[in-house]
Design an enzyme around this catalytic site. Structure first.
Site, short mmCIF file in Angstrom:
data_model
loop_
_atom_site.label_atom_id
_atom_site.label_comp_id
_atom_site.label_asym_id
_atom_site.label_seq_id
_atom_site.Cartn_x
_atom_site.Cartn_y
_atom_site.Cartn_z
N TYR A 127 -44.70 -11.21 38.17
CA TYR A 127 -45.91 -10.57 37.63
C TYR A 127 -45.84 -9.05 37.75
CZ TYR A 127 -47.44 -15.27 37.26
OH TYR A 127 -47.49 -16.59 36.93
N HIS B 82 -41.74 -14.94 43.60
CA HIS B 82 -42.67 -15.31 42.53
C HIS B 82 -43.53 -14.13 42.05
CE1 HIS B 82 -44.92 -17.14 39.57
NE2 HIS B 82 -45.96 -16.56 40.11
N HIS C 54 -36.06 -20.65 30.51
CA HIS C 54 -37.43 -20.17 30.76
C HIS C 54 -37.45 -18.67 31.06
CE1 HIS C 54 -41.26 -19.57 32.77
NE2 HIS C 54 -40.66 -19.32 33.92
N PHE C 55 -36.57 -18.23 31.96
CA PHE C 55 -36.77 -16.83 32.36
C PHE C 55 -36.22 -15.84 31.34
CE2 PHE C 55 -33.21 -17.67 35.55
CZ PHE C 55 -32.28 -16.77 35.04
N HIS C 56 -35.38 -16.31 30.42
CA HIS C 56 -35.01 -15.37 29.35
C HIS C 56 -36.17 -15.20 28.35
CE1 HIS C 56 -30.95 -15.51 31.04
NE2 HIS C 56 -30.78 -14.35 30.42
N ARG D 111 -27.67 -25.10 36.10
CA ARG D 111 -27.65 -23.65 35.95
C ARG D 111 -26.61 -23.07 36.92
NH1 ARG D 111 -32.86 -20.97 39.17
NH2 ARG D 111 -31.78 -19.08 38.54
N ARG D 112 -26.33 -21.79 36.79
CA ARG D 112 -25.42 -21.04 37.66
C ARG D 112 -24.03 -21.66 37.73
NH1 ARG D 112 -29.55 -22.00 41.76
NH2 ARG D 112 -31.03 -20.27 41.91
FE1 HAS Z 1 -41.58 -18.53 35.75
C1 HAS Z 1 -38.93 -19.89 37.49
C2 HAS Z 1 -43.56 -21.17 36.62
C3 HAS Z 1 -44.28 -17.09 34.12
C4 HAS Z 1 -39.83 -15.58 35.50
N1 HAS Z 1 -39.73 -17.88 36.35
C5 HAS Z 1 -38.78 -18.60 37.03
C6 HAS Z 1 -37.61 -17.79 37.24
C7 HAS Z 1 -37.88 -16.55 36.70
C8 HAS Z 1 -39.21 -16.62 36.14
C9 HAS Z 1 -36.97 -15.33 36.72
O1 HAS Z 1 -43.48 -23.43 38.68
C10 HAS Z 1 -36.30 -18.25 37.90
C11 HAS Z 1 -36.13 -17.79 39.31
C12 HAS Z 1 -34.82 -18.30 39.85
O2 HAS Z 1 -33.80 -17.63 39.69
O3 HAS Z 1 -34.80 -19.41 40.41
N2 HAS Z 1 -43.54 -19.06 35.38
C13 HAS Z 1 -44.13 -20.20 35.80
C14 HAS Z 1 -45.49 -20.25 35.31
C15 HAS Z 1 -45.69 -19.11 34.59
C16 HAS Z 1 -44.47 -18.35 34.66
C17 HAS Z 1 -46.49 -21.35 35.52
N3 HAS Z 1 -41.98 -16.71 34.94
C18 HAS Z 1 -43.15 -16.31 34.35
C19 HAS Z 1 -43.06 -14.93 33.97
C20 HAS Z 1 -41.80 -14.51 34.36
C21 HAS Z 1 -41.14 -15.64 34.97
C22 HAS Z 1 -44.16 -14.16 33.31
C23 HAS Z 1 -41.14 -13.18 34.25
C24 HAS Z 1 -41.66 -12.12 33.74
N4 HAS Z 1 -41.29 -20.20 36.81
C25 HAS Z 1 -42.25 -21.14 37.10
C26 HAS Z 1 -41.68 -22.14 38.02
C27 HAS Z 1 -40.37 -21.77 38.28
C28 HAS Z 1 -40.15 -20.56 37.50
C29 HAS Z 1 -42.33 -23.31 38.60
C30 HAS Z 1 -39.34 -22.49 39.19
C31 HAS Z 1 -38.45 -23.33 38.39
C32 HAS Z 1 -37.38 -23.96 39.25
O4 HAS Z 1 -37.42 -25.18 39.45
O5 HAS Z 1 -36.48 -23.25 39.73
C33 HAS Z 1 -47.02 -18.72 33.94
O6 HAS Z 1 -47.53 -17.58 34.55
C34 HAS Z 1 -46.94 -18.57 32.47
C35 HAS Z 1 -48.30 -18.35 31.82
C36 HAS Z 1 -48.13 -17.83 30.41
C37 HAS Z 1 -48.79 -18.26 29.33
C38 HAS Z 1 -48.46 -17.67 28.00
C39 HAS Z 1 -49.58 -16.78 27.46
C40 HAS Z 1 -49.14 -16.14 26.18
C41 HAS Z 1 -49.38 -14.85 25.82
C42 HAS Z 1 -48.80 -14.33 24.53
C43 HAS Z 1 -49.84 -13.89 23.52
C44 HAS Z 1 -49.19 -13.59 22.21
C45 HAS Z 1 -49.23 -12.39 21.57
C46 HAS Z 1 -48.48 -12.21 20.29
C47 HAS Z 1 -49.93 -11.20 22.11
C48 HAS Z 1 -49.82 -19.31 29.43
C49 HAS Z 1 -50.16 -13.95 26.67
C50 HAS Z 1 -49.34 -12.35 19.10
C51 HAS Z 1 -48.51 -12.13 17.90
C52 HAS Z 1 -48.96 -12.24 16.65
C53 HAS Z 1 -48.02 -12.03 15.54
C54 HAS Z 1 -50.34 -12.58 16.33
CU CU Z 2 -42.60 -18.47 40.15
#
Ligand code: HAS
Ligand code: CU
Length: 556
Positions: free
Chosen positions: A235, A231, A382-384, A445-446
């Site tokens: 980050y 996990h 999600h992870f893409h 998946r997979r």
């Molecule tokens: Fe995740 C599974 C929960 C974030 C990557 N995640 C995965 C896996 C990967 C991954 C690779 O709770 C699969 C692993 C595997 O092979 O089994 N993830 C979360 C949560 C967040 C989260 C709560 N994940 C990430 C990030 C990753 C990533 C970041 C990679 C870099 N994830 C999970 C959970 C699983 C999971 C479960 C397990 C699922 C399962 O059942 O297998 C949070 O941290 C996300 C918070 C993010 C936000 C978005 C904020 C938005 C921002 C953008 C601002 C916009 C801008 C653009 C700057 C609240 C900051 C403005 C543009 C203009 C034009 C104005």
């Molecule tokens: Cu995680």
């Protein structure tokens, strides 16, 4: 209002240091190129077009391709790009060379040797265990040895950072540490704490078993240790992108950093909260009591908070820049952002995709919703959007100024660079939407779905979108690689009066006004250690004292 001093000294890297960063990028981009080549193969397979029979000269089957894809993209592209980029941020931020460049060279070379050792069984088909290498599947021991060396090498590079910072701190006892160096250090510390889990898993269980020293393994304990690392690993990928969004992107849009204090607080919260929530990957594992799953579920929601803070402050600093560029209106300012700059556009599109990736993550994290999503195509959807969009596209954007900075040559074909991001973005929208949708319909998946003798008809309409989206993304990615490779190799150099700068934004307020407690390591490290102990200690103790090394392993 706008007074304040620059957050960074006006220091330029020596050419040999630029080259050192560049070597990291060469490995990273080569890994990305090879790893991604399997992307369209997999996505077309989902659409029912199976090209693997034509690929037998390279890989035996779908799973070998998928393993190479996951390892090279998720582990190698990221780790090498990040260590290179953080090295640059340390040197630029502290305004001095690394304390012991030789040490960092040793770290880098160890990583490269590890990568080569990992590649041998991967390509030979003796390590087809996917990037999570869940036991009791057992790869060749070379796979474990290689991965261990990659991690050890990165640790050595991290040590080089700490020694450099230590020396800087002695010379500047009362200064706030410059943000980009601070953020690099937090990212590296987070990585080192995180990788303790996988180090224990490999060295304590998997490697001895694969060498025949023990009779088997305990898959439950192995999964727990894996996700201790797995996990926070996400980050480790994300924070360098956040570093760029907080402290570099604002400069590129003629703005300023919204708040040095808030940015620091977000990084500290990531350090504090990233590790102790790995059970959200194990909600369906039978060996962990529900109570502990609830603890990790709650902490997962806590770690979303610094991302929400990031969304607010980064968009505020973009808006601030856009207003200075003449943009007006509730949303009208968005048009005033420099969309013609490929580095900016790649990162804006990365941020837009991350809004969706983040929402999906928050859904995954719900203990009960996860039961419906786990192990479905929703998860790669999600992870893409996260690692393959927010992170990877931000790295594209960074490369568009970083490669010219390293080689001293202007970016080749900026319009093509711009097109690359839009194409990748468009492909990703189609691809990830389709994966999320079939996942909700129950597609696993997979699994090479295209080979299945029967699939529910309501999946088919989405699976071909997976194929198209994946192929379009690949075209965008190839354009990125072409642009930076040609930039590196072209003849034309910057004229005397031209060049690129490392974009480092000023903070809107004087950085010295940032409270000291946001710049002190001991309290934050102590709290981090304590929280990990609380959230993981009892379960780890339980699982270790009851470990049964009796599950026989098998080569897949
Ligand atoms: Fe995740 C599974 C929960 C974030 C990557 N995640 C995965 C896996 C990967 C991954 C690779 O709770 C699969 C692993 C595997 O092979 O089994 N993830 C979360 C949560 C967040 C989260 C709560 N994940 C990430 C990030 C990753 C990533 C970041 C990679 C870099 N994830 C999970 C959970 C699983 C999971 C479960 C397990 C699922 C399962 O059942 O297998 C949070 O941290 C996300 C918070 C993010 C936000 C978005 C904020 C938005 C921002 C953008 C601002 C916009 C801008 C653009 C700057 C609240 C900051 C403005 C543009 C203009 C034009 C104005
Ligand atoms: Cu995680």
């Amino acid at each position: 209002m706008l007074k304040g001093r620059p957050t960074q000294v006006d220091y330029q890297l020596e050419q040999r240091d630029r080259n050192f960063v560049g070597y990291h990028l060469i490995v990273a981009v080569a890994a990305l190129l090879i790893g991604s080549t399997f992307g369209p193969l997999q996505s077309l397979e989902h659409a029912g077009i199976d090209l693997y029979p034509q690929m037998t000269w390279l890989v035996d089957n779908y799973y070998q391709g998928l393993t190479i894809h996951g390892v090279l993209n998720a582990l190698v592209w990221t780790t090498f790009f990040i260590t290179g980029f953080l090295t640059l941020c340390m040197i630029k931020g502290l305004g001095r060379r690394l304390r012991y460049p030789v040490l960092n060279w040793i770290g880098f070379l160890t990583m490269v040797v590890g990568l080569v050792i990992t590649a041998v069984p991967l390509l030979a088909g003796n390590a087809t265990v996917l990037f999570t290498f869940y036991p009791p599947m057992q790869p060749s021991s070379l796979f474990y040895i290689g991965l261990t060396l990659v991690v050890v090498g990165s640790w050595i590079e991290g040590l080089g950072f700490y020694l450099t910072f230590y020396e800087w701190r002695k010379d500047n006892p009362d200064q706030r540490s410059p943000f980009i160096a601070f953020a690099s250090l937090v990212t590296m510390v987070l990585w080192q704490i995180a990788t303790i889990g996988v180090a224990a898993e490999i060295l304590g269980m998997l490697l001895p078993a694969s060498l025949g020293w023990t009779s088997g393994m305990d898959p439950q304990l192995a999964r727990t240790l894996f996700w201790f690392t797995g996990h926070p690993l996400v980050y480790f990928w994300l924070l360098p992108a956040y570093l760029s969004w907080y402290a570099m992107l604002p400069k590129q849009v003629d703005g300023k950093m919204f708040s040095d204090q808030l940015a620091r607080l977000a990084f500290w919260l990531f350090l504090l909260l990233s590790v102790p929530l790995g059970f959200h990957h194990q909600f369906v594992d039978p060996g962990i009591p529900s109570g502990w799953k609830y603890v990790h579920f709650a902490l997962t929601y806590a770690v979303a908070i610094p991302s929400f803070m990031t969304m607010f402050t980064v968009i505020a600093s973009l808006e601030y820049g856009a207003w200075r560029r003449g943009g007006r209106g509730l949303f009208g300012w968005v048009r005033a952002l420099p969309w013609g700059n490929p580095s900016v556009t790649a990162q804006l599109l990365a941020g837009i995709l991350f809004v969706f990736g983040g929402i999906g993550g928050i859904m995954n994290a719900s203990y009960n919703v996860n039961l419906a999503l786990h192990n479905t195509a929703w998860v790669p959807g999600h992870f893409h959007l996260t690692v393959a969009s927010a992170v990877t596209m931000t790295f594209f954007g960074i490369s568009y100024w970083l490669v010219p900075y390293i080689v001293g040559k202007p970016l080749w074909a900026p319009k093509l660079a711009l097109a690359s991001s839009w194409i990748y973005f468009g492909g990703m929208l189609v691809f990830s939407n389709a994966l999320h949708t079939v996942g909700l319909l129950g597609a696993p998946r997979r699994v090479p779905l295209g080979l299945a003798p029967y699939i529910p008809s309501e999946w088919s309409g989405h699976l071909w979108r997976v194929g198209i989206g994946g192929t379009v993304m690949y075209i965008g990615l190839i354009l990125y690689v072409v642009v930076i490779v040609v930039t590196a190799l072209r003849r034309k150099r910057f004229a005397e009066d031209e060049g690129v700068e490392i974009p480092v934004a000023e903070s809107r307020r004087d950085v010295q006004a940032t409270p000291v407690w946001l710049d002190r390591w001991v309290p934050w490290l102590t709290a981090t250690g304590l929280l990990i102990l609380l959230a993981y200690g009892p379960q780890l103790y339980e699982q270790i004292v009851n470990a049964q090394l009796n599950s026989p392993s098998f080569p897949p």
